[in-house]
Design a protein around this motif. Structure first.
Motif, PDB file in Angstrom:
ATOM      1  N   ARG A 209       0.911  -1.578  -0.178  1.00  0.00           N
ATOM      2  CA  ARG A 209       0.206  -0.388  -0.147  1.00  0.00           C
ATOM      3  C   ARG A 209       0.659   1.233   0.150  1.00  0.00           C
ATOM      4  N   SER A 210       2.081   1.243   0.380  1.00  0.00           N
ATOM      5  CA  SER A 210       3.251   2.563   0.676  1.00  0.00           C
ATOM      6  C   SER A 210       3.619   2.760  -0.560  1.00  0.00           C
ATOM      7  N   ALA A 211       4.038   2.208  -1.370  1.00  0.00           N
ATOM      8  CA  ALA A 211       4.067   2.046  -2.309  1.00  0.00           C
ATOM      9  C   ALA A 211       3.378   2.559  -4.123  1.00  0.00           C
ATOM     10  N   ARG A 212       1.876   2.035  -3.527  1.00  0.00           N
ATOM     11  CA  ARG A 212       0.697   2.858  -4.499  1.00  0.00           C
ATOM     12  C   ARG A 212       0.968   4.315  -3.891  1.00  0.00           C
ATOM     13  N   THR A 213       1.208   4.710  -2.688  1.00  0.00           N
ATOM     14  CA  THR A 213       1.229   5.910  -1.782  1.00  0.00           C
ATOM     15  C   THR A 213       2.475   6.405  -2.632  1.00  0.00           C
ATOM     16  N   VAL A 214       2.528   6.430  -2.064  1.00  0.00           N
ATOM     17  CA  VAL A 214       3.971   6.897  -3.165  1.00  0.00           C
ATOM     18  C   VAL A 214       4.287   8.012  -3.882  1.00  0.00           C
ATOM     19  N   ALA A 215       3.721   6.413  -5.339  1.00  0.00           N
ATOM     20  CA  ALA A 215       3.417   6.454  -6.677  1.00  0.00           C
ATOM     21  C   ALA A 215       1.877   8.045  -7.172  1.00  0.00           C
ATOM     22  N   TYR A 216       1.200   6.962  -6.559  1.00  0.00           N
ATOM     23  CA  TYR A 216       0.397   8.775  -6.140  1.00  0.00           C
ATOM     24  C   TYR A 216       0.994  10.121  -6.154  1.00  0.00           C
ATOM     25  N   TRP A 217       1.659  10.445  -4.920  1.00  0.00           N
ATOM     26  CA  TRP A 217       2.561  11.628  -4.160  1.00  0.00           C
ATOM     27  C   TRP A 217       3.244  12.029  -5.663  1.00  0.00           C
ATOM     28  N   LEU A 218       3.691  11.086  -6.299  1.00  0.00           N
ATOM     29  CA  LEU A 218       5.045  11.581  -7.202  1.00  0.00           C
ATOM     30  C   LEU A 218       3.520  12.241  -8.785  1.00  0.00           C
ATOM     31  N   ARG A 219       2.835  11.750  -8.989  1.00  0.00           N
ATOM     32  CA  ARG A 219       1.552  11.760 -10.265  1.00  0.00           C
ATOM     33  C   ARG A 219       1.355  13.234  -9.649  1.00  0.00           C
ATOM     34  N   GLN A 220       1.293  13.798  -8.794  1.00  0.00           N
ATOM     35  CA  GLN A 220      -0.020  14.899  -7.572  1.00  0.00           C
ATOM     36  C   GLN A 220       1.249  15.891  -7.973  1.00  0.00           C
ATOM     37  N   TYR A 221       2.447  15.867  -7.259  1.00  0.00           N
ATOM     38  CA  TYR A 221       2.991  16.343  -7.532  1.00  0.00           C
ATOM     39  C   TYR A 221       4.060  16.806  -8.675  1.00  0.00           C
ATOM     40  N   TYR A 359      14.084  16.633  -0.784  1.00  0.00           N
ATOM     41  CA  TYR A 359      12.701  16.524  -0.623  1.00  0.00           C
ATOM     42  C   TYR A 359      12.713  18.272   1.171  1.00  0.00           C
ATOM     43  N   THR A 360      13.753  18.283   1.366  1.00  0.00           N
ATOM     44  CA  THR A 360      13.772  19.411   2.532  1.00  0.00           C
ATOM     45  C   THR A 360      12.745  20.462   1.894  1.00  0.00           C
ATOM     46  N   THR A 361      12.953  21.057   1.022  1.00  0.00           N
ATOM     47  CA  THR A 361      12.280  22.812  -0.005  1.00  0.00           C
ATOM     48  C   THR A 361      11.385  22.054  -0.827  1.00  0.00           C
ATOM     49  N   ALA A 362      10.770  20.784  -0.701  1.00  0.00           N
ATOM     50  CA  ALA A 362      10.468  20.722  -2.585  1.00  0.00           C
ATOM     51  C   ALA A 362       8.592  21.563  -1.816  1.00  0.00           C
ATOM     52  N   PHE A 363       8.408  21.301  -0.502  1.00  0.00           N
ATOM     53  CA  PHE A 363       6.543  21.374  -0.215  1.00  0.00           C
ATOM     54  C   PHE A 363       6.786  22.543   0.729  1.00  0.00           C
TER      55      PHE A 363
END
Length: 527
Positions: A209-221, A359-363
Motif C-alpha cells: 500500500r505504501s508503494a501505491r501511495t508514493v506513486a500517487y504523491w509523485l503524480r500529484q507533485y 525533499y527538505t524544500t520540495a513542499f
C-alpha cells in the motif's frame, strides 16, 4: 528514585515521588512505526519541537471513585500494564537505526503535588512543568504522570504523552480508561493493537500500500512543478512565527456554513484558509497537506500507537471558484489526501531524492492544515442560525496572541485547529522568509472579522485599509497582545474583484461573504 532522576530538571528533586508498578506480559521489540520515524526525525532537527508535540491532558478523579493515593497509583500501574504503547522505549541499534522495545514489567514514576480547591490550578501548572521538558526516549516511558492531592484526597490526574509514541487519537482512547479502572478495578475488555503490532504490519504486508501511495504523491507533485515562492526575505529568529486566534464567533460561523451546505466543519475551515491563502496570488493549482489519523481499519480504531501521517492533494482553482463552489471541491480533494496518508516515510523521501527533488524544500511553497480537535467537533446537524449583530458582538471577544516560534517546518504557512472552551483555536504559523510577522498578525485578525459576518458582510484581507493594529503591549516573553478595533472598523471596505481573487458567483449569497479574498490581499495560512 527521585523524580528528577526519572525526568530531567534537578529543581524537581525535592518533590514527592511514588512509583506505580506495572505488569504487561512479555518483552517485545519492533521497528518504529512510519509516523514514529517522522516524529523522531523532527525531534532531532528542532530543539523546541517538544513544546509543540508533547500532549498534555488533565483528568478529574470521579467523586465516587476511590481517591486515596494508593488506589490512584495502582490504577496508573494497571493502565500502563494494559497498553504496551505506554511502556515502550526507543533504543539505537548497532547499525545506527532505532527500534522500539516494550517492557514486560517495571515501574513508572508518579509526581505527587498538593493543591487547593478542586486542584485544577495545580494541575494546570503541572502540565507546564512536565510538558515543557523534552522526553529522553531511551530512558523514559513515553508518558509522565502526576497527581494533585487536596486534603489527602487525589482530585486531579495529569498525563503528558510523548507524541513520538502515541498520536492524539490514541491519547483519547487511553483517557477513557483511568476513571473506569478506578470505579471497576478492571475493564474486562482486551486492549487494542499496540505500537509494536502496528509497526510489524507496516514493515510487512503494508509495504504494498505504501508503494501505491508514493506513486500517487509523485503524480500529484508533478502537477505543481511551476509553483514556487517569490524571492525569500532574510529570516527572523526564530524562523517561523506563530500566533493563536481564539474565537467563539469563528466556531459558530463555520458550523452554520457546514450545516447549510452539508459538509464537515473541517471542510469549511480548510476552504476558508484556502480562500485566504490562494485567492490573491493567481495560482492555478495549490498543494495542500492535511493530517490523517489513519484509523480506517477496524483493528486500528483503538490502537495505542502513532498512526497519524500527512496526506497530500492538489486543488485546481484555475476557474477562480466562489466560496460555495469551493466547499465540495475541497471535500473531494481533501478526502483524496486522507486516503493517501499511509506510507513508509523513509521510502517516500528516498523516492523523491532519487528523482532529483530536494525533499527538505520540495513542499515549502504549499500549505499545511491540521485539525486536531477532539472527536465530536464535526457535529453540525440542526445548528440554529445566529443573527449577524449577535455574531459581531461575539467576535469582539476574540483575541489573538503571539506564541513561541519554531526553528523549521516543511511548509511556509501552517494552520492548526484546536478546541478551546466554548470557542475555536486557530494557531497560524508562517515562515518569516515569505511572510513577515506583521502580515501574519493581520491575517488572524482577518479571520476574526470574517467570523463576524457569515450572512451579510464582506471580509477584508490583510492588504485592505481596514487592517488591524500592530501587535503591542508585552504580556510575558514570547507572547504579546494585539489591539482590537471596534465594530465600526469592521465595515466592508471593498467588494470581491480583480483577477487574483476567488470570484463571487451568482449563488454565493450571504454565507459566501464569510471568508472572501479582496483585491490586493496577501495569501495567508492554509492546509
Amino acid at each position: 528514585m527521585r523524580f528528577a532522576d526519572a525526568i530531567v530538571p534537578t529543581e524537581w528533586a525535592m518533590d514527592e515521588l511514588i512509583h506505580a508498578e506495572f505488569h504487561g506480559g512479555r518483552t517485545e521489540d519492533a521497528p518504529m512505526t512510519w509516523a514514529q520515524q517522522v516524529m523522531w526525525r523532527a525531534a532531532t532537527l528542532s530543539r523546541t519541537q517538544h513544546l509543540f508535540l508533547n500532549l498534555r491532558r488533565v483528568l478529574a478523579v470521579p467523586r465516587r471513585a476511590p481517591a486515596n493515593l494508593s488506589s490512584v497509583v495502582q490504577a496508573i500501574g494497571t493502565l500502563v500494564g494494559r497498553h504496551g504503547g505506554l511502556r515502550t522505549r526507543v533504543c539505537r541499534t548497532a547499525d545506527g537505526t532505532s527500534r522500539q522495545e516494550t517492557a514486560a514489567a517495571g515501574q513508572v514514576p508518579v509526581l505527587v503535588v498538593a493543591g487547593t480547591g478542586d486542584g485544577a490550578a495545580a494541575a494546570a501548572e503541572l502540565t507546564r512543568r512536565l510538558g515543557d521538558v523534552a522526553f529522553d526516549h531511551g530512558r523514559e516511558w513515553p508518558v509522565r504522570f502526576a497527581v494533585v492531592r487536596v486534603d489527602g484526597v487525589v482530585r486531579q490526574l495529569v498525563l503528558v504523552f510523548s507524541h513520538s509514541t502515541v498520536d492524539a487519537y490514541a491519547v483519547e482512547v487511553v483517557l477513557r480508561e483511568p476513571r473506569l479502572i478506578l470505579l471497576r478495578g478492571d475493564l474486562g475488555t482486551p486492549a487494542g493493537l499496540q505500537s509494536v503490532d502496528v509497526a510489524r504490519r507496516q514493515h510487512g504486508p503494508d509495504q504494498r500500500r505504501s508503494a501505491r501511495t508514493v506513486a500517487y504523491w509523485l503524480r500529484q507533485y508533478r502537477r505543481l512543478a511551476d509553483v514556487s515562492l517569490d524571492g525569500p526575505a532574510p529570516p527572523a529568529t526564530p524562523r517561523l512565527h506563530r500566533g493563536t486566534l481564539v474565537s467563539s464567533a469563528a466556531a459558530t460561523a463555520a458550523r452554520m456554513v457546514a450545516a447549510r451546505h452539508r459538509v464537515s466543519f473541517s471542510t469549511v475551515l480548510l476552504a476558508a484558509t484556502t480562500a485566504l491563502s490562494a485567492g490573491a496570488n493567481g495560482r492555478q493549482v495549490c498543494g495542500q497537506f492535511n493530517r490523517s489519523h489513519n484509523r480506517f481499519r477496524p483493528e486500528y480504531v483503538n490502537a495505542i500507537a502513532n498512526l497519524g501521517q500527512i496526506g497530500f492533494c492538489v486543488l485546481d482553482i484555475a476557474d477562480r471558484p466562489g466560496f460555495f463552489e469551493l466547499l465540495p471541491r475541497i471535500y473531494r480533494v481533501a478526502l483524496d489526501g486522507y486516503l493517501h496518508a499511509y506510507y513508509d516515510a523513509a521510502a517516500m523521501r528516498t523516492t523523491f531524492e532519487e528523482l532529483g527533488y530536494d525533499y527538505t524544500t520540495a513542499f515549502l511553497p504549499h500549505y499545511y492544515f491540521n485539525d486536531v480537535r477532539l472527536p465530536g467537533g464535526d457535529l453540525v446537524d440542526d445548528v440554529p442560525p445566529v443573527a449577524e449583530q449577535q455574531l459581531r458582538a461575539t467576535a469582539d471577544g476574540s483575541h489573538f496572541t503571539l506564541i513561541d516560534g519554531l526553528d523549521a517546518a516543511s511548509w511556509h504557512r501552517l494552520l492548526h485547529v484546536v478546541d478551546e472552551p466554548e470557542a475555536l483555536g486557530l494557531t497560524y504559523t508562517v515562515d518569516t522568509r515569505s511572510l513577515r510577522r506583521r502580515r501574519s498578525s493581520r491575517t488572524c485578525v482577518t479571520w476574526r472579522r470574517c467570523s463576524s459576518r457569515p450572512r451579510t458582510g464582506t471580509c477584508p484581507g490583510p492588504g485592505s485599509p481596514a487592517d488591524a493594529a500592530e501587535p503591542t503591549g508585552a504580556q510575558h516573553p514570547g507572547r504579546r497582545a494585539v489591539r482590537r478595533r471596534g465594530t465600526a472598523d469592521l465595515e466592508p471596505t471593498r467588494h470581491l474583484a480583480g483577477p487574483g481573487c476567488l470570484r463571487r458567483r451568482p449563488g454565493d449569497a450571504h454565507l459566501s461573504r464569510t471568508l472572501r479574498c479582496p483585491t490586493g490581499s496577501t495569501p495567508t495560512s492554509s492546509g
